[in-house]
Design a protein around this motif. Sequence first.
Motif, PDB file in Angstrom:
ATOM      1  N   ARG A   1       0.880  -1.368  -0.207  1.00  0.00           N
ATOM      2  CA  ARG A   1      -0.126  -0.174   0.025  1.00  0.00           C
ATOM      3  C   ARG A   1       1.194   0.916   0.362  1.00  0.00           C
ATOM      4  O   ARG A   1       0.416   2.340  -0.584  1.00  0.00           O
ATOM      5  CB  ARG A   1      -1.165  -0.193   1.273  1.00  0.00           C
ATOM      6  CG  ARG A   1      -2.040  -1.060   0.896  1.00  0.00           C
ATOM      7  CD  ARG A   1      -3.067  -1.100   2.555  1.00  0.00           C
ATOM      8  NE  ARG A   1      -3.763  -2.034   2.377  1.00  0.00           N
ATOM      9  CZ  ARG A   1      -5.089  -1.907   2.797  1.00  0.00           C
ATOM     10  NH1 ARG A   1      -5.283  -1.145   3.636  1.00  0.00           N
ATOM     11  NH2 ARG A   1      -6.462  -2.621   2.762  1.00  0.00           N
ATOM     12  N   LEU A   2       2.109   1.515   0.512  1.00  0.00           N
ATOM     13  CA  LEU A   2       2.589   2.287   0.603  1.00  0.00           C
ATOM     14  C   LEU A   2       2.800   2.461  -0.381  1.00  0.00           C
ATOM     15  O   LEU A   2       3.422   3.417  -1.044  1.00  0.00           O
ATOM     16  CB  LEU A   2       4.248   2.386   1.872  1.00  0.00           C
ATOM     17  CG  LEU A   2       4.275   2.043   2.840  1.00  0.00           C
ATOM     18  CD1 LEU A   2       4.742   2.106   4.385  1.00  0.00           C
ATOM     19  CD2 LEU A   2       3.273   3.808   2.929  1.00  0.00           C
ATOM     20  N   ARG A   3       3.828   1.558  -0.884  1.00  0.00           N
ATOM     21  CA  ARG A   3       4.276   1.241  -2.858  1.00  0.00           C
ATOM     22  C   ARG A   3       3.579   1.916  -3.882  1.00  0.00           C
ATOM     23  O   ARG A   3       3.781   2.713  -4.438  1.00  0.00           O
ATOM     24  CB  ARG A   3       5.121   0.420  -2.926  1.00  0.00           C
ATOM     25  CG  ARG A   3       5.696   0.485  -4.287  1.00  0.00           C
ATOM     26  CD  ARG A   3       6.147  -1.404  -5.168  1.00  0.00           C
ATOM     27  NE  ARG A   3       5.151  -1.853  -5.019  1.00  0.00           N
ATOM     28  CZ  ARG A   3       3.805  -2.113  -6.014  1.00  0.00           C
ATOM     29  NH1 ARG A   3       3.709  -1.541  -6.499  1.00  0.00           N
ATOM     30  NH2 ARG A   3       2.959  -3.329  -5.333  1.00  0.00           N
ATOM     31  N   ILE A   4       2.128   1.738  -3.979  1.00  0.00           N
ATOM     32  CA  ILE A   4       1.341   1.829  -4.547  1.00  0.00           C
ATOM     33  C   ILE A   4       0.892   3.543  -4.015  1.00  0.00           C
ATOM     34  O   ILE A   4       0.912   4.352  -5.189  1.00  0.00           O
ATOM     35  CB  ILE A   4       0.184   1.182  -4.259  1.00  0.00           C
ATOM     36  CG1 ILE A   4       0.180   0.133  -4.866  1.00  0.00           C
ATOM     37  CG2 ILE A   4      -1.263   1.722  -5.162  1.00  0.00           C
ATOM     38  CD1 ILE A   4      -1.011  -1.100  -4.988  1.00  0.00           C
TER      39      ILE A   4
ATOM     40  N   THR B   1      16.904  -1.915   6.346  1.00  0.00           N
ATOM     41  CA  THR B   1      15.915  -2.001   5.117  1.00  0.00           C
ATOM     42  C   THR B   1      14.085  -1.265   5.442  1.00  0.00           C
ATOM     43  O   THR B   1      14.219  -1.042   4.253  1.00  0.00           O
ATOM     44  CB  THR B   1      15.669  -3.316   4.521  1.00  0.00           C
ATOM     45  OG1 THR B   1      17.775  -3.927   4.759  1.00  0.00           O
ATOM     46  CG2 THR B   1      15.173  -3.320   2.858  1.00  0.00           C
ATOM     47  N   PHE B   2      13.905  -1.816   5.790  1.00  0.00           N
ATOM     48  CA  PHE B   2      12.447  -1.643   6.299  1.00  0.00           C
ATOM     49  C   PHE B   2      12.309  -0.125   6.538  1.00  0.00           C
ATOM     50  O   PHE B   2      11.689   1.207   6.004  1.00  0.00           O
ATOM     51  CB  PHE B   2      11.765  -2.204   7.267  1.00  0.00           C
ATOM     52  CG  PHE B   2      10.571  -1.797   7.799  1.00  0.00           C
ATOM     53  CD1 PHE B   2       9.427  -2.270   6.931  1.00  0.00           C
ATOM     54  CD2 PHE B   2      10.330  -1.035   8.858  1.00  0.00           C
ATOM     55  CE1 PHE B   2       8.158  -1.251   7.557  1.00  0.00           C
ATOM     56  CE2 PHE B   2       9.242  -0.678   9.246  1.00  0.00           C
ATOM     57  CZ  PHE B   2       8.401  -0.459   8.577  1.00  0.00           C
ATOM     58  N   ILE B   3      13.903   0.369   7.366  1.00  0.00           N
ATOM     59  CA  ILE B   3      13.719   2.210   7.175  1.00  0.00           C
ATOM     60  C   ILE B   3      13.710   2.439   6.152  1.00  0.00           C
ATOM     61  O   ILE B   3      13.178   3.725   5.754  1.00  0.00           O
ATOM     62  CB  ILE B   3      14.273   2.423   8.461  1.00  0.00           C
ATOM     63  CG1 ILE B   3      14.383   1.874   9.383  1.00  0.00           C
ATOM     64  CG2 ILE B   3      15.071   4.167   8.135  1.00  0.00           C
ATOM     65  CD1 ILE B   3      15.853   1.796  10.359  1.00  0.00           C
TER      66      ILE B   3
ATOM     67  N   GLU C   1      11.939   5.434   3.614  1.00  0.00           N
ATOM     68  CA  GLU C   1      12.038   6.608   2.841  1.00  0.00           C
ATOM     69  C   GLU C   1      12.289   6.409   1.544  1.00  0.00           C
ATOM     70  O   GLU C   1      11.211   7.747   1.013  1.00  0.00           O
ATOM     71  CB  GLU C   1      13.373   6.928   3.377  1.00  0.00           C
ATOM     72  CG  GLU C   1      13.917   6.807   5.088  1.00  0.00           C
ATOM     73  CD  GLU C   1      15.452   7.239   5.149  1.00  0.00           C
ATOM     74  OE1 GLU C   1      16.183   6.444   4.923  1.00  0.00           O
ATOM     75  OE2 GLU C   1      15.578   7.266   6.238  1.00  0.00           O
ATOM     76  N   ALA C   2      11.890   5.526   0.783  1.00  0.00           N
ATOM     77  CA  ALA C   2      12.220   5.858  -0.289  1.00  0.00           C
ATOM     78  C   ALA C   2      10.476   5.446  -0.944  1.00  0.00           C
ATOM     79  O   ALA C   2      10.474   6.252  -2.541  1.00  0.00           O
ATOM     80  CB  ALA C   2      12.159   4.254  -1.127  1.00  0.00           C
ATOM     81  N   THR C   3       9.271   5.063   0.011  1.00  0.00           N
ATOM     82  CA  THR C   3       8.273   5.653  -0.655  1.00  0.00           C
ATOM     83  C   THR C   3       7.127   6.833   0.492  1.00  0.00           C
ATOM     84  O   THR C   3       6.600   7.240  -0.153  1.00  0.00           O
ATOM     85  CB  THR C   3       6.772   4.217  -0.013  1.00  0.00           C
ATOM     86  OG1 THR C   3       7.434   3.773   1.499  1.00  0.00           O
ATOM     87  CG2 THR C   3       7.373   3.234  -1.026  1.00  0.00           C
ATOM     88  N   GLY C   4       8.298   7.455   0.784  1.00  0.00           N
ATOM     89  CA  GLY C   4       7.601   9.660   0.731  1.00  0.00           C
ATOM     90  C   GLY C   4       7.698   9.171   2.138  1.00  0.00           C
ATOM     91  O   GLY C   4       7.226  10.167   3.064  1.00  0.00           O
ATOM     92  N   ARG C   5       7.833   7.742   3.842  1.00  0.00           N
ATOM     93  CA  ARG C   5       7.907   8.093   4.665  1.00  0.00           C
ATOM     94  C   ARG C   5       8.453   7.435   5.444  1.00  0.00           C
ATOM     95  O   ARG C   5       8.804   7.038   5.794  1.00  0.00           O
ATOM     96  CB  ARG C   5       6.048   6.604   5.047  1.00  0.00           C
ATOM     97  CG  ARG C   5       5.223   6.523   3.751  1.00  0.00           C
ATOM     98  CD  ARG C   5       4.359   7.757   4.115  1.00  0.00           C
ATOM     99  NE  ARG C   5       3.314   7.889   3.592  1.00  0.00           N
ATOM    100  CZ  ARG C   5       1.983   8.084   3.922  1.00  0.00           C
ATOM    101  NH1 ARG C   5       1.523   7.983   4.996  1.00  0.00           N
ATOM    102  NH2 ARG C   5       0.874   7.834   3.022  1.00  0.00           N
ATOM    103  N   PRO C   6       9.500   8.610   6.115  1.00  0.00           N
ATOM    104  CA  PRO C   6      10.698   8.501   6.676  1.00  0.00           C
ATOM    105  C   PRO C   6       9.897   8.275   7.829  1.00  0.00           C
ATOM    106  O   PRO C   6       9.192   8.291   8.636  1.00  0.00           O
ATOM    107  CB  PRO C   6      10.730  10.205   6.994  1.00  0.00           C
ATOM    108  CG  PRO C   6       9.636  10.865   6.408  1.00  0.00           C
ATOM    109  CD  PRO C   6       8.739  10.601   5.315  1.00  0.00           C
ATOM    110  N   PHE C   7      10.872   7.258   8.763  1.00  0.00           N
ATOM    111  CA  PHE C   7      10.769   6.831  10.048  1.00  0.00           C
ATOM    112  C   PHE C   7      11.426   7.487  11.063  1.00  0.00           C
ATOM    113  O   PHE C   7      12.161   8.825  10.918  1.00  0.00           O
ATOM    114  CB  PHE C   7      12.061   5.603  10.045  1.00  0.00           C
ATOM    115  CG  PHE C   7      11.993   4.930  11.163  1.00  0.00           C
ATOM    116  CD1 PHE C   7      10.906   3.828  11.579  1.00  0.00           C
ATOM    117  CD2 PHE C   7      12.817   4.825  12.410  1.00  0.00           C
ATOM    118  CE1 PHE C   7      11.073   3.310  12.784  1.00  0.00           C
ATOM    119  CE2 PHE C   7      13.181   3.950  13.192  1.00  0.00           C
ATOM    120  CZ  PHE C   7      11.840   3.430  13.737  1.00  0.00           C
ATOM    121  N   ARG C   8      10.409   7.369  12.166  1.00  0.00           N
ATOM    122  CA  ARG C   8      10.237   8.813  12.884  1.00  0.00           C
ATOM    123  C   ARG C   8      10.134   7.151  14.482  1.00  0.00           C
ATOM    124  O   ARG C   8       9.441   6.766  14.280  1.00  0.00           O
ATOM    125  CB  ARG C   8       9.495   9.395  13.436  1.00  0.00           C
ATOM    126  CG  ARG C   8       9.393  10.382  12.128  1.00  0.00           C
ATOM    127  CD  ARG C   8       8.463  11.552  12.747  1.00  0.00           C
ATOM    128  NE  ARG C   8       8.559  12.539  11.379  1.00  0.00           N
ATOM    129  CZ  ARG C   8       7.640  12.370  10.443  1.00  0.00           C
ATOM    130  NH1 ARG C   8       6.794  11.340  10.240  1.00  0.00           N
ATOM    131  NH2 ARG C   8       6.910  13.505   9.299  1.00  0.00           N
TER     132      ARG C   8
END
Length: 79
Positions: free
Chosen positions: A18-21, A55-57, A61-68
């Motif tokens: 879902r994040l990728r799409i 890799t999950f983090i 980041e690659a899908t525009g959802r930076p890890f916090r």
Amino acid sequence: MVRLCGVDRYDLGEGLRRLRIAAGKSPDDVARALNVTRTAVVLWEAGEREPRATTFIRFLEATGRPFRWDPSPGKGDNP
């Protein structure tokens, strides 16, 4: 392998898909950004494999959802 936050592998895979799409990316786009194979991305999304935590983090980041990360204990957590 360490489970990511105790999340079921298939739920994690669906969330990654879902994040990728939502980011408008193809499995190939994400694979290139993470320097992994397209097959790896597809297997994560299918719940057949889990990405490493680092890799999950990077996936986020690659899908525009930076890890916090918030190290403070939440409600109900044991100190």
